[in-house]
Design a protein around this motif. Structure first.
Motif, short mmCIF file in Angstrom:
data_model
loop_
_atom_site.label_atom_id
_atom_site.label_comp_id
_atom_site.label_asym_id
_atom_site.label_seq_id
_atom_site.Cartn_x
_atom_site.Cartn_y
_atom_site.Cartn_z
N ILE A 271 -56.90 -73.22 -14.52
CA ILE A 271 -57.03 -73.41 -13.07
C ILE A 271 -56.11 -72.45 -12.32
O ILE A 271 -56.50 -71.85 -11.31
N ALA A 272 -54.88 -72.30 -12.78
CA ALA A 272 -53.93 -71.40 -12.14
C ALA A 272 -54.46 -69.96 -12.16
O ALA A 272 -54.39 -69.23 -11.15
N LEU A 273 -55.01 -69.55 -13.30
CA LEU A 273 -55.54 -68.20 -13.42
C LEU A 273 -56.73 -67.99 -12.49
O LEU A 273 -56.84 -66.96 -11.82
N VAL A 274 -57.62 -68.96 -12.43
CA VAL A 274 -58.79 -68.86 -11.56
C VAL A 274 -58.38 -68.77 -10.10
O VAL A 274 -58.92 -67.97 -9.32
N LEU A 275 -57.39 -69.55 -9.69
CA LEU A 275 -56.96 -69.56 -8.29
C LEU A 275 -56.34 -68.23 -7.88
O LEU A 275 -56.62 -67.71 -6.79
N VAL A 276 -55.52 -67.65 -8.73
CA VAL A 276 -54.90 -66.36 -8.41
C VAL A 276 -55.95 -65.27 -8.29
O VAL A 276 -55.95 -64.48 -7.33
N VAL A 277 -56.86 -65.21 -9.25
CA VAL A 277 -57.92 -64.20 -9.20
C VAL A 277 -58.80 -64.42 -7.98
O VAL A 277 -59.20 -63.46 -7.29
N LEU A 278 -59.12 -65.66 -7.68
CA LEU A 278 -59.92 -65.98 -6.50
C LEU A 278 -59.22 -65.54 -5.22
O LEU A 278 -59.84 -65.00 -4.31
N GLY A 279 -57.91 -65.76 -5.16
CA GLY A 279 -57.15 -65.35 -3.98
C GLY A 279 -57.22 -63.86 -3.73
O GLY A 279 -57.45 -63.42 -2.60
N PHE A 280 -57.04 -63.05 -4.77
CA PHE A 280 -57.10 -61.60 -4.60
C PHE A 280 -58.52 -61.14 -4.26
O PHE A 280 -58.70 -60.21 -3.46
N ASN A 281 -59.51 -61.76 -4.86
CA ASN A 281 -60.89 -61.37 -4.55
C ASN A 281 -61.26 -61.71 -3.12
O ASN A 281 -61.92 -60.92 -2.42
N LEU A 282 -60.87 -62.89 -2.65
CA LEU A 282 -61.15 -63.26 -1.26
C LEU A 282 -60.42 -62.36 -0.29
O LEU A 282 -60.98 -61.95 0.74
N LEU A 283 -59.18 -62.03 -0.60
CA LEU A 283 -58.42 -61.11 0.26
C LEU A 283 -59.07 -59.73 0.27
O LEU A 283 -59.16 -59.09 1.32
N GLY A 284 -59.54 -59.27 -0.88
CA GLY A 284 -60.20 -57.97 -0.95
C GLY A 284 -61.48 -57.94 -0.14
O GLY A 284 -61.77 -56.96 0.56
N ASP A 285 -62.26 -59.02 -0.20
CA ASP A 285 -63.48 -59.09 0.61
C ASP A 285 -63.15 -59.06 2.10
O ASP A 285 -63.84 -58.41 2.89
N GLY A 286 -62.10 -59.78 2.49
CA GLY A 286 -61.70 -59.79 3.89
C GLY A 286 -61.20 -58.43 4.35
O GLY A 286 -61.52 -57.99 5.46
N LEU A 287 -60.42 -57.75 3.51
CA LEU A 287 -59.96 -56.41 3.85
C LEU A 287 -61.11 -55.43 3.98
O LEU A 287 -61.12 -54.57 4.86
N ARG A 288 -62.09 -55.56 3.10
CA ARG A 288 -63.25 -54.68 3.17
C ARG A 288 -63.99 -54.85 4.49
O ARG A 288 -64.37 -53.87 5.14
#
Length: 297
Positions: A271-288
């Motif tokens: 769960i911890a691994l999924v949340l961290v990866v999800l956080g960076f992916n969501l931030l990347g989508d927002g930055l894009r």
């Protein structure tokens, strides 16, 4: 007097432009739900990593074989593993390792890849051919396989994992920067600067690089997520960070033999691994979305 009146607004606009761009970017990120959720997740894990010594309830490497395979309780919030170690404390301690491997490997890969991409796009011809063909060879291998081969050759350790992931990240950023440089270097103001006698290094790093930074920033946030997953995968395969270091991938590997009888051994690190990866992916989508001038309001 008329010329003075005309020049003043231009200078004020030039001075205020960077600040207004950052303010505009911040406002877009705040309005974007993906980046807002991703930022909150990442801020949470950054705080966990920063205050890990105060958040841990047990020594992450302290074993207690009399209390192994304990289910979650008030004493051990996430339970204990097969050696009686507190899973919650190990996850908290391992947070900074996960973030460190992901950010450092991307930072090194981006730094080298940006320089290579600038040279390839700016000079073209032979320089471009050599750099891009090497990049094509590296990109021909799946990331995890290339990293696995490099770590197998260098040996299993934290530093070697960072080196392997950095090497894989280099061609990714080199191709992105090279493509952006090809578009920017033919713009009129770049030609004017070159005509005034500016040196190539100044043109590349002071005038071209700032104009190709947007795709690099977006890719960096997404690439950190990829690097974190790859590092966890290497540890899971036994060639990354070695036990008893509480790295999340290594924790998944040590708990997989007991996952049916004691699922909490793999559930909470996963769960911890999924949340961290999800956080960076969501931030990347927002930055894009925020950095794309063609994106809608």
């Amino acid at each position: 007097m008329g010329s003075t009146v005309n020049q003043k607004p231009a200078r004020e606009e030039e001075i205020g432009a960077p600040e207004s761009r950052w303010k505009s970017l911040f406002k877009k990120l705040i309005r974007n739900k993906s980046s807002l959720i991703g930022s909150c997740i990442l801020i949470f894990f950054l705080l966990v990593a920063a205050f890990a010594p105060f958040l841990m309830t047990h020594d992450p490497n302290s074993t207690d074989l009399l209390n192994d395979f304990e289910t979650p309780s008030s004493e051990n919030w996430f339970g204990t593993d097969h050696n009686g170690r507190d899973i919650y404390s190990r996850i908290v301690y391992g947070t900074h390792l996960t973030l460190y491997v992901g950010t450092v490997s991307v930072a090194i890969g981006a730094a080298v890849g940006i320089v290579l991409g600038l040279f390839a796009g700016y000079y073209g011809r032979f320089v471009d051919t050599v750099i891009m063909r090497v990049a094509d060879v590296l990109l021909a291998f799946p990331g995890i396989l290339l990293a696995l081969a490099i770590v197998s050759a260098l040996g299993a350790s934290l530093n070697n994992v960072i080196i392997a992931l950095s090497i894989y990240n280099i061609p990714v950023f080199a191709r992105i920067v090279r493509g952006s440089v090809l578009e920017v270097k033919s713009v009129e103001y770049i030609e004017a600067i070159r005509a005034l006698g500016a040196k190539d290094g100044k043109i590349m790093f002071q005038h071209i690089l700032p104009n190709v930074s947007s795709p690099v920033i977006v890719q960096a946030s997404l690439q950190i997520a990829t690097s974190i997953l790859s590092a966890a995968g290497l540890s899971f395969l036994g060639v990354g960070v070695q036990p008893p270091t509480p790295e999340w991938g290594a924790m998944l590997n040590s708990g997989r033999s007991y996952m049916w009888d004691s699922p909490h051994l793999t559930l909470f690190p996963g769960i911890a691994l999924v949340l961290v990866v999800l956080g960076f992916n969501l931030l990347g989508d927002g930055l894009r979305d925020a950095l794309d001038p063609k994106s809608k309001k």
